[in-house]
Design a protein around this motif. Structure first.
Motif, PDB file in Angstrom:
ATOM      1  N   ILE A 216       0.888  -1.181   0.000  1.00  0.00           N
ATOM      2  CA  ILE A 216       0.000   0.000   0.000  1.00  0.00           C
ATOM      3  C   ILE A 216       0.919   1.223   0.000  1.00  0.00           C
ATOM      4  CG2 ILE A 216      -1.915   1.188   1.157  1.00  0.00           C
ATOM      5  CD1 ILE A 216      -2.487  -1.409   2.683  1.00  0.00           C
ATOM      6  N   GLY A 217       1.540   1.471  -1.118  1.00  0.00           N
ATOM      7  CA  GLY A 217       2.487   2.578  -1.216  1.00  0.00           C
ATOM      8  C   GLY A 217       3.406   2.329  -2.396  1.00  0.00           C
ATOM      9  N   ALA A 218       4.228   3.361  -2.693  1.00  0.00           N
ATOM     10  CA  ALA A 218       5.117   3.259  -3.847  1.00  0.00           C
ATOM     11  C   ALA A 218       6.345   2.408  -3.533  1.00  0.00           C
ATOM     12  CB  ALA A 218       5.548   4.662  -4.280  1.00  0.00           C
ATOM     13  N   GLY A 219       6.857   2.539  -2.310  1.00  0.00           N
ATOM     14  CA  GLY A 219       8.062   1.808  -1.937  1.00  0.00           C
ATOM     15  C   GLY A 219       7.740   0.359  -1.617  1.00  0.00           C
ATOM     16  N   ILE A 220       8.700  -0.540  -1.886  1.00  0.00           N
ATOM     17  CA  ILE A 220       8.500  -1.948  -1.525  1.00  0.00           C
ATOM     18  C   ILE A 220       9.533  -2.390  -0.489  1.00  0.00           C
ATOM     19  CG2 ILE A 220       7.404  -2.528  -3.731  1.00  0.00           C
ATOM     20  CD1 ILE A 220      10.121  -4.004  -4.424  1.00  0.00           C
ATOM     21  N   ASP A 221      10.380  -1.447  -0.042  1.00  0.00           N
ATOM     22  CA  ASP A 221      11.427  -1.770   0.929  1.00  0.00           C
ATOM     23  C   ASP A 221      10.846  -2.352   2.208  1.00  0.00           C
ATOM     24  OD1 ASP A 221      10.504   1.049   0.823  1.00  0.00           O
ATOM     25  OD2 ASP A 221      11.573   1.211   2.732  1.00  0.00           O
ATOM     26  N   HIS A 222       9.652  -1.893   2.609  1.00  0.00           N
ATOM     27  CA  HIS A 222       9.049  -2.361   3.860  1.00  0.00           C
ATOM     28  C   HIS A 222       8.584  -3.815   3.744  1.00  0.00           C
ATOM     29  CE1 HIS A 222       4.726  -1.912   2.496  1.00  0.00           C
ATOM     30  NE2 HIS A 222       5.364  -1.197   1.584  1.00  0.00           N
ATOM     31  N   VAL A 223       8.431  -4.309   2.506  1.00  0.00           N
ATOM     32  CA  VAL A 223       8.105  -5.725   2.285  1.00  0.00           C
ATOM     33  C   VAL A 223       9.400  -6.527   2.201  1.00  0.00           C
ATOM     34  CG1 VAL A 223       7.026  -7.379   0.712  1.00  0.00           C
ATOM     35  CG2 VAL A 223       5.965  -5.128   1.063  1.00  0.00           C
ATOM     36  N   LEU A 224      10.361  -6.002   1.438  1.00  0.00           N
ATOM     37  CA  LEU A 224      11.619  -6.735   1.206  1.00  0.00           C
ATOM     38  C   LEU A 224      12.463  -6.885   2.469  1.00  0.00           C
ATOM     39  CD1 LEU A 224      12.738  -5.217  -2.235  1.00  0.00           C
ATOM     40  CD2 LEU A 224      11.677  -7.438  -1.821  1.00  0.00           C
ATOM     41  N   SER A 225      12.217  -6.019   3.468  1.00  0.00           N
ATOM     42  CA  SER A 225      13.057  -6.083   4.682  1.00  0.00           C
ATOM     43  C   SER A 225      12.708  -7.285   5.562  1.00  0.00           C
ATOM     44  CB  SER A 225      12.916  -4.785   5.491  1.00  0.00           C
ATOM     45  OG  SER A 225      11.561  -4.620   5.849  1.00  0.00           O
ATOM     46  N   ASP A 226      11.637  -8.002   5.233  1.00  0.00           N
ATOM     47  CA  ASP A 226      11.260  -9.210   5.988  1.00  0.00           C
ATOM     48  C   ASP A 226      12.246 -10.330   5.639  1.00  0.00           C
ATOM     49  OD1 ASP A 226      10.163 -11.541   6.931  1.00  0.00           O
ATOM     50  OD2 ASP A 226       8.156 -11.193   6.108  1.00  0.00           O
ATOM     51  N   GLU A 227      13.054 -10.730   6.631  1.00  0.00           N
ATOM     52  CA  GLU A 227      14.081 -11.757   6.358  1.00  0.00           C
ATOM     53  C   GLU A 227      13.468 -13.112   6.019  1.00  0.00           C
ATOM     54  OE1 GLU A 227      16.181 -11.352   9.971  1.00  0.00           O
ATOM     55  OE2 GLU A 227      16.965  -9.383   9.347  1.00  0.00           O
ATOM     56  N   GLN A 228      12.185 -13.295   6.387  1.00  0.00           N
ATOM     57  CA  GLN A 228      11.538 -14.587   6.085  1.00  0.00           C
ATOM     58  C   GLN A 228      10.619 -14.493   4.862  1.00  0.00           C
ATOM     59  OE1 GLN A 228       9.633 -15.968   9.716  1.00  0.00           O
ATOM     60  NE2 GLN A 228      11.332 -15.144  10.899  1.00  0.00           N
ATOM     61  N   LEU A 229      10.770 -13.423   4.075  1.00  0.00           N
ATOM     62  CA  LEU A 229       9.901 -13.232   2.905  1.00  0.00           C
ATOM     63  C   LEU A 229      10.064 -14.414   1.942  1.00  0.00           C
ATOM     64  CD1 LEU A 229       8.039 -10.980   1.655  1.00  0.00           C
ATOM     65  CD2 LEU A 229      10.022 -10.375   0.242  1.00  0.00           C
ATOM     66  N   PRO A 230       8.948 -15.079   1.562  1.00  0.00           N
ATOM     67  CA  PRO A 230       9.092 -16.196   0.619  1.00  0.00           C
ATOM     68  C   PRO A 230       9.681 -15.698  -0.697  1.00  0.00           C
ATOM     69  CG  PRO A 230       6.817 -16.019   1.453  1.00  0.00           C
ATOM     70  CD  PRO A 230       7.556 -14.815   1.937  1.00  0.00           C
ATOM     71  N   ALA A 231      10.646 -16.427  -1.238  1.00  0.00           N
ATOM     72  CA  ALA A 231      11.323 -15.988  -2.474  1.00  0.00           C
ATOM     73  C   ALA A 231      10.384 -16.098  -3.668  1.00  0.00           C
ATOM     74  CB  ALA A 231      12.564 -16.852  -2.703  1.00  0.00           C
ATOM     75  N   GLY A 232      10.515 -15.147  -4.580  1.00  0.00           N
ATOM     76  CA  GLY A 232       9.847 -15.265  -5.880  1.00  0.00           C
ATOM     77  C   GLY A 232       8.394 -14.841  -5.918  1.00  0.00           C
ATOM     78  N   VAL A 233       7.819 -14.402  -4.797  1.00  0.00           N
ATOM     79  CA  VAL A 233       6.418 -13.957  -4.849  1.00  0.00           C
ATOM     80  C   VAL A 233       6.399 -12.536  -5.423  1.00  0.00           C
ATOM     81  CG1 VAL A 233       4.307 -13.487  -3.535  1.00  0.00           C
ATOM     82  CG2 VAL A 233       5.825 -15.363  -2.834  1.00  0.00           C
ATOM     83  N   PRO A 234       5.654 -12.306  -6.522  1.00  0.00           N
ATOM     84  CA  PRO A 234       5.633 -10.966  -7.120  1.00  0.00           C
ATOM     85  C   PRO A 234       5.128  -9.911  -6.126  1.00  0.00           C
ATOM     86  CG  PRO A 234       4.590 -12.579  -8.565  1.00  0.00           C
ATOM     87  CD  PRO A 234       4.835 -13.277  -7.259  1.00  0.00           C
ATOM     88  N   ILE A 235       5.682  -8.688  -6.253  1.00  0.00           N
ATOM     89  CA  ILE A 235       5.246  -7.576  -5.394  1.00  0.00           C
ATOM     90  C   ILE A 235       4.683  -6.483  -6.295  1.00  0.00           C
ATOM     91  CG2 ILE A 235       5.946  -5.875  -3.656  1.00  0.00           C
ATOM     92  CD1 ILE A 235       8.279  -7.767  -2.940  1.00  0.00           C
ATOM     93  N   ILE A 236       3.466  -6.065  -5.971  1.00  0.00           N
ATOM     94  CA  ILE A 236       2.798  -5.011  -6.751  1.00  0.00           C
ATOM     95  C   ILE A 236       2.825  -3.745  -5.909  1.00  0.00           C
ATOM     96  CG2 ILE A 236       0.613  -4.290  -7.805  1.00  0.00           C
ATOM     97  CD1 ILE A 236      -0.131  -7.344  -7.902  1.00  0.00           C
ATOM     98  N   ARG A 237       3.311  -2.621  -6.461  1.00  0.00           N
ATOM     99  CA  ARG A 237       3.280  -1.392  -5.683  1.00  0.00           C
ATOM    100  C   ARG A 237       2.040  -0.590  -6.036  1.00  0.00           C
ATOM    101  NH1 ARG A 237       6.999   3.053  -7.170  1.00  0.00           N
ATOM    102  NH2 ARG A 237       6.888   3.308  -9.441  1.00  0.00           N
ATOM    103  N   THR A 238       1.731   0.418  -5.237  1.00  0.00           N
ATOM    104  CA  THR A 238       0.517   1.200  -5.469  1.00  0.00           C
ATOM    105  C   THR A 238       0.903   2.642  -5.756  1.00  0.00           C
ATOM    106  OG1 THR A 238      -0.663  -0.268  -3.963  1.00  0.00           O
ATOM    107  CG2 THR A 238      -1.739   1.813  -4.521  1.00  0.00           C
ATOM    108  N   VAL A 239       0.644   3.055  -6.984  1.00  0.00           N
ATOM    109  CA  VAL A 239       0.949   4.436  -7.382  1.00  0.00           C
ATOM    110  C   VAL A 239      -0.290   5.020  -8.056  1.00  0.00           C
ATOM    111  CG1 VAL A 239       3.436   4.107  -7.634  1.00  0.00           C
ATOM    112  CG2 VAL A 239       1.971   3.601  -9.562  1.00  0.00           C
ATOM    113  N   GLY A 240      -0.386   6.329  -8.033  1.00  0.00           N
ATOM    114  CA  GLY A 240      -1.556   6.957  -8.646  1.00  0.00           C
ATOM    115  C   GLY A 240      -1.364   8.459  -8.714  1.00  0.00           C
ATOM    116  N   ASP A 241      -2.282   9.107  -9.419  1.00  0.00           N
ATOM    117  CA  ASP A 241      -2.132  10.545  -9.678  1.00  0.00           C
ATOM    118  C   ASP A 241      -2.070  11.381  -8.411  1.00  0.00           C
ATOM    119  OD1 ASP A 241      -2.106   9.964 -12.306  1.00  0.00           O
ATOM    120  OD2 ASP A 241      -4.171  10.623 -12.706  1.00  0.00           O
ATOM    121  N   ASP A 242      -2.868  11.001  -7.372  1.00  0.00           N
ATOM    122  CA  ASP A 242      -2.853  11.882  -6.191  1.00  0.00           C
ATOM    123  C   ASP A 242      -1.565  11.716  -5.387  1.00  0.00           C
ATOM    124  OD1 ASP A 242      -3.612   9.799  -4.196  1.00  0.00           O
ATOM    125  OD2 ASP A 242      -5.552   9.904  -5.180  1.00  0.00           O
ATOM    126  N   LEU A 243      -0.955  10.508  -5.450  1.00  0.00           N
ATOM    127  CA  LEU A 243       0.355  10.307  -4.798  1.00  0.00           C
ATOM    128  C   LEU A 243       1.390  11.229  -5.461  1.00  0.00           C
ATOM    129  CD1 LEU A 243       1.732   8.109  -2.761  1.00  0.00           C
ATOM    130  CD2 LEU A 243       2.703   7.221  -4.859  1.00  0.00           C
TER     131      LEU A 243
END
Ligand code: NAP
Ligand code: GLV
Length: 310
Positions: A66-93
């Motif tokens: 829920i945001g443009a950055g994905i660092d807050h997802v990638l920082s999880d050391e137990q993040l399952p490998a290879g799961v696609p990450i979709i970011r959220t961007v839009g005109d008001d952002l």
């Protein structure tokens, strides 16, 4: 399809659950903490998930930030490998970031902190500054937000530069790319705006070495991530006069701890990570549309690159 939602506050999470459920009537949307069948969860919609949250779901098809950055997802050391990450961007952002950058660049350009100090002392002190075309402003990162911010500054008349990983052409902006052109980009910059993503390459990039390469009395605006800045280097550069002022919207620890020196430094303006947020309503519609597109096609326009880090 089951979607699990997590944000750090329960009431915010529930709000997003209700909103996404109304937009995805054929799907089942649940608060992550209330999920009873982890194997059924195929999508996670998150802001700052906790370590191990994603690893609970063996059948995840995609994670939505829920945001443009994905660092807050990638920082999880137990993040399952290879799961696609979709970011959220839009005109008001993008619009909000343009406003924030224009506001703080103009503030530094017109030396408003000094003007306000004069007012405080009932001092009729006219501060005359160069016109914008004589002021060199640099934007680090020329993605969705950085390119829009650079265009806005160029439209205001600033001598605008931009720096990115790959070469770009932006009307009215002198562009630089890659490590080889970094020093040329920095040299002479009087106001520097950071809109880079947080990656292993950009962590700590706002440091003493960089400060020393800018114009004398330069100002720094960090509206990307706290990890880009070496806090002690900024405090030392302000103390020595290498840097004149800074505007900081993001911090290593958020909320910024009450005893942090940034709060009390008169040369620093602190804002509480408000430079830009997507409107929840707009964001919800974008996320619902991205989930539906991903479910039917296996991809979508806002897919991030987890290996690249943004
Ligand atoms: P983006 O579209 O992913 O663009 C990132 C830009 O940075 C690209 O131009 C990229 O170059 C450049 N870049 C990445 N690594 C680089 C490197 N090592 N050297 C030089 N350039 C590099 O990102 P965005 O949507 O503009 O958002 C930027 C960041 O803003 C987000 O990641 C987030 O952390 C932050 N943000 C903050 C707020 C807030 O409220 N404070 C709100 C939203 C976002 P290429 O184009 O060549 O790949
Ligand atoms: C906010 O910081 C974002 O990444 O959208």
């Amino acid at each position: 399809m089951t979607v699990a939602v997590y944000l750090p506050l329960d009431d915010k999470t529930q709000w997003w659950v209700d909103m996404l459920q109304s937009l995805l009537p054929g799907w089942s949307v649940e608060a992550m903490n209330a999920v009873t069948d982890p194997a059924a969860v195929e999508y996670a919609v998150v802001w700052r998930p906790r370590t191990g949250d994603m690893a609970r779901f063996p059948n995840l098809k995609a994670i939505v930030s829920i945001g443009a950055g994905i660092d807050h997802v990638l920082s999880d050391e137990q993040l399952p490998a290879g799961v696609p990450i979709i970011r959220t961007v839009g005109d008001d952002l993008t619009q909000r970031m343009r406003e924030y950058v224009a506001l703080h660049v103009l503030r530094h350009h017109r030396d408003m902190p000094r003007q306000l100090r004069a007012q405080n002392e009932s001092d009729w002190h006219a501060i005359v500054v160069p016109v914008a075309p004589q002021r060199t402003v640099g934007v680090m990162g020329l993605g969705n937000l950085g390119a829009a911010a650079a265009r806005t500054l160029a439209d205001l008349g600033f001598a605008t530069r931009g720096w990115s990983k790959s070469a770009k052409t932006i009307e009215g902006v002198t562009t630089f790319a890659g490590p080889d052109q970094f020093d040329a980009f920095l040299s002479g910059c009087e106001i520097l705006v950071n809109l880079l993503p947080m990656t292993s390459q950009t962590s700590g990039i706002l440091n003493a070495d960089l400060f020393g390469k800018l114009a004398k009395d330069a100002c720094i605006i960090n509206c990307a991530r706290g990890g880009h800045l070496v806090d002690d280097d900024l405090l030392a550069a302000l103390e020595s006069g290498t840097i004149k002022q800074a505007t900081l919207d993001v911090f290593h620890v958020e909320p910024l701890p009450a005893d942090h020196a940034f709060w009390r430094n008169p040369a620093i303006t602190v804002t509480p990570h408000v430079a830009s947020q997507i409107d929840a309503g707009t964001g919800g519609r974008i996320i619902a549309a991205n989930l539906e597109t991903f479910e039917s096609t296996g991809t979508c326009a806002d897919l991030a690159d987890a290996v690249r880090g943004y």
